[in-house]
Motif scaffolding. Structure first.
Motif, PDB file in Angstrom:
ATOM      1  N   LEU A 157      32.632  36.714  36.081  1.00 40.44           N
ATOM      2  CA  LEU A 157      31.877  36.801  37.398  1.00 40.44           C
ATOM      3  C   LEU A 157      32.983  37.200  38.607  1.00 40.44           C
ATOM      4  O   LEU A 157      32.987  38.089  39.416  1.00 40.44           O
ATOM      5  N   VAL A 158      34.311  36.496  38.185  1.00 40.17           N
ATOM      6  CA  VAL A 158      35.435  36.781  39.043  1.00 40.17           C
ATOM      7  C   VAL A 158      36.067  38.451  39.010  1.00 40.17           C
ATOM      8  O   VAL A 158      36.226  39.140  39.800  1.00 40.17           O
ATOM      9  N   LEU A 159      36.061  38.817  37.886  1.00 36.19           N
ATOM     10  CA  LEU A 159      36.409  40.138  37.353  1.00 36.19           C
ATOM     11  C   LEU A 159      35.394  41.132  38.016  1.00 36.19           C
ATOM     12  O   LEU A 159      35.762  41.964  38.583  1.00 36.19           O
ATOM     13  N   GLY A 160      34.176  40.837  37.734  1.00 37.19           N
ATOM     14  CA  GLY A 160      33.136  41.834  38.339  1.00 37.19           C
ATOM     15  C   GLY A 160      33.084  42.039  39.798  1.00 37.19           C
ATOM     16  O   GLY A 160      33.269  42.882  40.372  1.00 37.19           O
ATOM     17  N   TYR A 161      33.159  40.774  40.456  1.00 35.35           N
ATOM     18  CA  TYR A 161      33.575  40.775  41.866  1.00 35.35           C
ATOM     19  C   TYR A 161      34.810  41.771  42.242  1.00 35.35           C
ATOM     20  O   TYR A 161      34.607  42.461  43.497  1.00 35.35           O
ATOM     21  N   THR A 162      35.739  41.426  41.537  1.00 38.65           N
ATOM     22  CA  THR A 162      37.013  42.236  41.761  1.00 38.65           C
ATOM     23  C   THR A 162      36.925  43.710  41.870  1.00 38.65           C
ATOM     24  O   THR A 162      37.400  44.423  42.983  1.00 38.65           O
ATOM     25  N   VAL A 163      36.423  44.118  40.887  1.00 37.60           N
ATOM     26  CA  VAL A 163      36.130  45.471  40.632  1.00 37.60           C
ATOM     27  C   VAL A 163      35.079  45.890  41.659  1.00 37.60           C
ATOM     28  O   VAL A 163      35.496  47.231  42.257  1.00 37.60           O
ATOM     29  N   ALA A 164      33.871  45.386  42.107  1.00 33.06           N
ATOM     30  CA  ALA A 164      32.975  45.835  43.067  1.00 33.06           C
ATOM     31  C   ALA A 164      33.914  46.065  44.300  1.00 33.06           C
ATOM     32  O   ALA A 164      33.485  46.736  45.154  1.00 33.06           O
ATOM     33  N   ALA A 165      34.747  44.687  44.600  1.00 31.76           N
ATOM     34  CA  ALA A 165      35.463  44.737  45.992  1.00 31.76           C
ATOM     35  C   ALA A 165      36.297  45.957  46.046  1.00 31.76           C
ATOM     36  O   ALA A 165      36.192  46.685  47.165  1.00 31.76           O
ATOM     37  N   ASP A 166      36.776  46.551  44.836  1.00 29.50           N
ATOM     38  CA  ASP A 166      37.775  47.693  44.891  1.00 29.50           C
ATOM     39  C   ASP A 166      37.055  48.918  45.230  1.00 29.50           C
ATOM     40  O   ASP A 166      37.425  49.770  45.765  1.00 29.50           O
ATOM     41  N   LEU A 167      35.649  48.724  44.520  1.00 34.05           N
ATOM     42  CA  LEU A 167      35.055  50.143  44.764  1.00 34.05           C
ATOM     43  C   LEU A 167      34.299  50.312  46.112  1.00 34.05           C
ATOM     44  O   LEU A 167      34.130  51.265  46.800  1.00 34.05           O
ATOM     45  N   ARG A 168      34.453  49.065  46.827  1.00 33.66           N
ATOM     46  CA  ARG A 168      33.621  49.076  48.465  1.00 33.66           C
ATOM     47  C   ARG A 168      35.164  49.207  49.303  1.00 33.66           C
ATOM     48  O   ARG A 168      35.043  49.265  50.418  1.00 33.66           O
ATOM     49  N   GLY A 169      36.456  49.368  48.751  1.00 31.24           N
ATOM     50  CA  GLY A 169      37.432  49.517  49.305  1.00 31.24           C
ATOM     51  C   GLY A 169      38.149  48.425  50.050  1.00 31.24           C
ATOM     52  O   GLY A 169      38.856  48.346  50.969  1.00 31.24           O
ATOM     53  N   PHE A 170      37.857  47.102  49.271  1.00 30.76           N
ATOM     54  CA  PHE A 170      38.391  45.902  50.027  1.00 30.76           C
ATOM     55  C   PHE A 170      39.503  45.467  48.728  1.00 30.76           C
ATOM     56  O   PHE A 170      39.118  45.965  47.493  1.00 30.76           O
ATOM     57  N   VAL A 171      40.411  44.753  49.041  1.00 27.98           N
ATOM     58  CA  VAL A 171      41.587  44.105  48.204  1.00 27.98           C
ATOM     59  C   VAL A 171      41.200  42.690  47.834  1.00 27.98           C
ATOM     60  O   VAL A 171      41.206  41.986  48.545  1.00 27.98           O
ATOM     61  N   TYR A 172      40.836  42.390  46.686  1.00 25.91           N
ATOM     62  CA  TYR A 172      40.675  41.041  46.457  1.00 25.91           C
ATOM     63  C   TYR A 172      41.562  40.554  45.210  1.00 25.91           C
ATOM     64  O   TYR A 172      41.598  41.275  44.183  1.00 25.91           O
ATOM     65  N   HIS A 173      42.140  39.490  45.103  1.00 29.39           N
ATOM     66  CA  HIS A 173      43.159  38.994  44.321  1.00 29.39           C
ATOM     67  C   HIS A 173      42.268  38.026  43.418  1.00 29.39           C
ATOM     68  O   HIS A 173      42.177  36.905  43.941  1.00 29.39           O
ATOM     69  N   PRO A 174      42.114  38.188  42.281  1.00 34.06           N
ATOM     70  CA  PRO A 174      41.313  37.081  41.389  1.00 34.06           C
ATOM     71  C   PRO A 174      42.045  35.993  41.012  1.00 34.06           C
ATOM     72  O   PRO A 174      41.450  35.105  40.144  1.00 34.06           O
TER      73      PRO A 174
END
Length: 200
Positions: free
Chosen positions: A71-88
């Motif tokens: 779930l964390v990794l999926g969120y991270t990938v989606a955030a990147d695709l949306r142009g956001f930086v998320y550190h998992p």
């Protein structure tokens, strides 16, 4: 096959929670940005898996960790695709540590006695703890609706398990006291971390 479905669904649902922050109504938006949201998704997926023939407790523990981390990794990938930086890292570690317990609790909701009591205490405690934290800390920014629903739903789970699966003085004490302890620990941990339970 069920395990593969849980793994794939966890990754996809994690990504969806990132996108959901943009389209959920305001009253429900904290679901996509809270620990209880990912916990609920993990519980539902692992509980479904636990209904399979020959499913074992250790299977649920492994899938609980895998589901939460994915779930964390999926969120991270989606955030990147949306142009956001998320550190998992933080929530990835939370998934590794807490995921097995959440997975076992999801499986033990089908049992009776002390196992059912421990499962209920953990899951209801998480919901009550985050609901309390949300109401006392971030409700002025997010609204109170989600936090009230999270807390009430957790209390409904508690009441339902006491009525249907938890029998005897000791299991009842474990359920009620355990829920209070987990809720208090969850609330205290959020205070200590200095976070609002945000996923990003």
């Amino acid at each position: 096959m069920r395990a593969l479905v849980v793994v794939a669904a966890s990754f996809l649902l994690g990504g969806l929670t990132s996108y959901a922050q943009g389209f959920l109504p305001d009253a429900a938006s904290p679901f996509a940005n809270s620990s209880s949201g990912w916990t609920l998704l993990t519980v539902l997926l692992v509980a479904w898996f636990a209904g399979a023939p020959r499913a074992r407790t250790w299977h649920a523990a492994v899938l609980g960790a895998a589901s939460f981390v994915l779930l964390v990794l999926g969120y991270t990938v989606a955030a990147d695709l949306r142009g956001f930086v998320y550190h998992p890292l933080l929530f990835g570690l939370v998934g590794v540590v807490a995921g097995p317990f959440v997975g076992v609790a999801a499986a033990w909701l089908r049992t009776q006695g002390v196992r059912a009591a421990l499962a209920t205490a953990l899951l209801a405690g998480i919901g009550v703890g985050e609901g309390t934290y949300g109401l006392l800390t971030v409700a002025e920014h997010t609204g109170a609706t989600y936090w009230v629903v999270a807390g009430v739903a957790s209390l409904v789970l508690l009441a339902a398990m006491l009525a249907r699966r938890v029998r005897g003085t000791w299991p009842v004490v474990v359920t009620v006291a355990g829920t209070a302890v987990v809720a208090g620990a969850f609330y205290s941990a959020y205070i200590w971390l200095g976070t609002v339970g945000s996923l990003g």
